[in-house]
Scaffold this active site. Structure first.
Site, PDB file in Angstrom:
ATOM      1  N   SER A   1       0.847  -1.194   0.000  1.00 30.18           N
ATOM      2  CA  SER A   1       0.000   0.000   0.000  1.00 30.18           C
ATOM      3  C   SER A   1       0.880   1.241   0.000  1.00 30.18           C
ATOM      4  O   SER A   1       2.025   1.207   0.453  1.00 30.18           O
ATOM      5  CB  SER A   1      -0.868   0.026   1.257  1.00 30.18           C
TER       6      SER A   1
ATOM      7  N   TYR B   1      -1.820  -1.085  10.574  1.00 31.29           N
ATOM      8  CA  TYR B   1      -1.957  -1.466   9.162  1.00 31.29           C
ATOM      9  C   TYR B   1      -0.759  -0.994   8.328  1.00 31.29           C
ATOM     10  O   TYR B   1      -0.166  -1.773   7.570  1.00 31.29           O
ATOM     11  CB  TYR B   1      -3.254  -0.863   8.615  1.00 31.29           C
TER      12      TYR B   1
HETATM   13  P1  NAD Z   1     -11.480  -6.184   0.096  1.00 33.53           P
HETATM   14  O1  NAD Z   1     -12.192  -6.082   1.386  1.00 33.53           O
HETATM   15  O2  NAD Z   1     -12.283  -6.338  -1.110  1.00 33.53           O
HETATM   16  O3  NAD Z   1     -10.427  -7.378   0.146  1.00 33.53           O
HETATM   17  C1  NAD Z   1      -9.781  -7.783   1.295  1.00 33.53           C
HETATM   18  C2  NAD Z   1     -10.016  -9.265   1.433  1.00 33.53           C
HETATM   19  O4  NAD Z   1      -9.194  -9.773   2.476  1.00 33.53           O
HETATM   20  C3  NAD Z   1     -11.435  -9.642   1.829  1.00 33.53           C
HETATM   21  O5  NAD Z   1     -12.248  -9.790   0.712  1.00 33.53           O
HETATM   22  C4  NAD Z   1     -11.236 -10.951   2.558  1.00 33.53           C
HETATM   23  O6  NAD Z   1     -11.523 -12.029   1.709  1.00 33.53           O
HETATM   24  C5  NAD Z   1      -9.752 -10.979   2.872  1.00 33.53           C
HETATM   25  N1  NAD Z   1      -9.551 -11.193   4.298  1.00 33.53           N
HETATM   26  C6  NAD Z   1      -9.501 -10.283   5.289  1.00 33.53           C
HETATM   27  N2  NAD Z   1      -9.325 -10.906   6.471  1.00 33.53           N
HETATM   28  C7  NAD Z   1      -9.268 -12.230   6.201  1.00 33.53           C
HETATM   29  C8  NAD Z   1      -9.091 -13.391   6.994  1.00 33.53           C
HETATM   30  N3  NAD Z   1      -8.912 -13.329   8.323  1.00 33.53           N
HETATM   31  N4  NAD Z   1      -9.110 -14.606   6.386  1.00 33.53           N
HETATM   32  C9  NAD Z   1      -9.299 -14.694   5.045  1.00 33.53           C
HETATM   33  N5  NAD Z   1      -9.436 -13.631   4.237  1.00 33.53           N
HETATM   34  C10 NAD Z   1      -9.423 -12.423   4.820  1.00 33.53           C
HETATM   35  O7  NAD Z   1     -10.555  -4.895   0.009  1.00 33.53           O
HETATM   36  P2  NAD Z   1      -9.340  -4.514  -0.969  1.00 33.53           P
HETATM   37  O8  NAD Z   1      -9.180  -3.067  -0.763  1.00 33.53           O
HETATM   38  O9  NAD Z   1      -9.524  -5.041  -2.328  1.00 33.53           O
HETATM   39  O10 NAD Z   1      -8.102  -5.209  -0.265  1.00 33.53           O
HETATM   40  C11 NAD Z   1      -7.186  -6.035  -0.963  1.00 33.53           C
HETATM   41  C12 NAD Z   1      -5.776  -5.681  -0.575  1.00 33.53           C
HETATM   42  O11 NAD Z   1      -5.496  -4.360  -1.041  1.00 33.53           O
HETATM   43  C13 NAD Z   1      -5.522  -5.638   0.937  1.00 33.53           C
HETATM   44  O12 NAD Z   1      -4.255  -6.224   1.196  1.00 33.53           O
HETATM   45  C14 NAD Z   1      -5.464  -4.160   1.243  1.00 33.53           C
HETATM   46  O13 NAD Z   1      -4.660  -3.892   2.366  1.00 33.53           O
HETATM   47  C15 NAD Z   1      -4.843  -3.645  -0.026  1.00 33.53           C
HETATM   48  N6  NAD Z   1      -5.006  -2.206  -0.256  1.00 33.53           N
HETATM   49  C16 NAD Z   1      -6.238  -1.650  -0.433  1.00 33.53           C
HETATM   50  C17 NAD Z   1      -6.346  -0.297  -0.647  1.00 33.53           C
HETATM   51  C18 NAD Z   1      -7.679   0.356  -0.863  1.00 33.53           C
HETATM   52  O14 NAD Z   1      -7.740   1.591  -0.865  1.00 33.53           O
HETATM   53  N7  NAD Z   1      -8.763  -0.357  -1.019  1.00 33.53           N
HETATM   54  C19 NAD Z   1      -5.203   0.502  -0.675  1.00 33.53           C
HETATM   55  C20 NAD Z   1      -3.965  -0.084  -0.494  1.00 33.53           C
HETATM   56  C21 NAD Z   1      -3.875  -1.451  -0.287  1.00 33.53           C
END
Ligand code: NAD
Ligand code: MG
Length: 298
Positions: free
Chosen positions: A190, A203
């Protein structure tokens, strides 16, 4: 003419009509409940055979960035094993449907990434049912904001590190004996790794760890022909953000701080994962590909 990810467009104007709305979902949140709906590339991602015959494992593949990546991988010709929490079955089945429509195999393996035994079983089941493994995307993650360290519970600190860091370690370790030369490991980090927010201490720390883990492991595995890279998203419209990833008052202006002036959509992340998974990035290892609307990075 049909619109796809190659259609010429102004990136500042693209998706600019999709405004985030204040809303709260319980963790982990569902794409099915997100308003407005996120773009996972369902209607637009066009594959060109860049991952033909490949076998991918993606965590957090039910929604958001992982789901967009799963759809793109399938349309590029890869079979996909999807990891997600049991409570996300609705989102997962929708994405699995798109993968099947692409004419490749999909395996769904719900479970909890905080459980090392699940992480190992996930790899074993993927290898068994896809007949091997050559792409690992460690993308599942936990983000819960906290304004004051004295109220950050030990449990949350532990869970954030277990989900974001330990699961990546357990899955990668279990996958390695199965990965042939040519394989790719991609970790989702991130912009928080280098521009941490005051309310995301736990985080952001996990994301810095993921970045360094990626770079260190890339040194170790490059001689074996396995490339390890990371994708670093900026503010992307996903269920993570509305299930206490951000305070409610930040959601309505989510992404406006970026040079492009808007939040990103999961569909805009998928091509970065495809690039790093595909053999076209054969000389790219230990890299972090930033997809963040133009925010400067080190
Ligand atoms: P999202 O909620 O769609 O995806 C996150 C997924 O993590 C969930 O769908 C879930 O399946 C999984 N997860 C969480 N806890 C879990 C557990 N205990 N066991 C199994 N699965 C688990 O959100 P996203 O934003 O697409 O996140 C995906 C990645 O992107 C993450 O690593 C997040 O940190 C990163 N990210 C997101 C953003 C943003 O702005 N959305 C920015 C930077 C990084
Ligand atoms: Mg989800």
């Amino acid at each position: 003419m049909s619109i796809d990810q190659y259609t010429f467009a102004d990136p500042a104007a693209l998706y600019a009509d999709i405004q985030p709305k204040k809303q709260r979902q319980p963790e982990p949140g569902l794409d099915a409940e997100l308003d407005p709906t996120a773009d996972l590339g369902e209607k637009t991602y066009r594959g060109t055979g860049r991952l033909t015959g490949r076998k991918a494992l993606i965590t957090g593949a039910d929604s958001g960035i992982g789901a967009a990546t799963a759809i793109a991988f399938a349309r590029e010709g890869a079979s996909v094993a999807m990891s997600y929490l049991p409570s996300e079955e609705e989102d997962a089945q929708r994405v699995a449907g798109f993968i099947r429509e692409a004419g490749v195999t999909v395996v769904t393996v719900p479970g909890d990434l905080r459980d090392a035994a699940y992480c190992r079983a996930l790899v074993a089941q993927t290898v068994g049912q896809l007949g091997g493994l050559d792409i690992v995307v460690n993308n599942g993650g936990k983000q819960i904001f906290n304004e004051d360290l004295t109220t950050l519970t030990d449990e949350q600190f532990h869970d954030t590190f277990t989900t974001n860091v330990y699961a990546m370690f357990w899955i990668t370790k279990a996958a390695l004996p199965h990965l042939p030369a040519g394989s790719a490991i991609i970790n989702t980090t991130s912009v928080q790794a280098y521009s941490p927010s005051a309310n995301l201490v736990d985080y952001a720390s996990t994301k810095a760890t993921i970045n360094t883990f990626t770079k260190a492991l890339a040194q170790q595995l490059a001689p074996k022909g396995i490339r390890v890279n990371a994708v670093a998203p900026g503010p992307i419209w996903t269920p993570l953000q509305v299930s206490d990833g951000q305070p409610q008052d930040k959601i309505a202006t989510f992404g406006e701080e970026t040079p492009l002036g808007r939040m990103g959509q999961p569909a805009e992340l998928a091509p970065a994962f495809v690039f790093l998974a595909s053999a076209e990035s054969s000389y790219v290892a230990g890299e972090t590909l930033n997809v963040n609307g133009g925010m400067p990075t080190p």
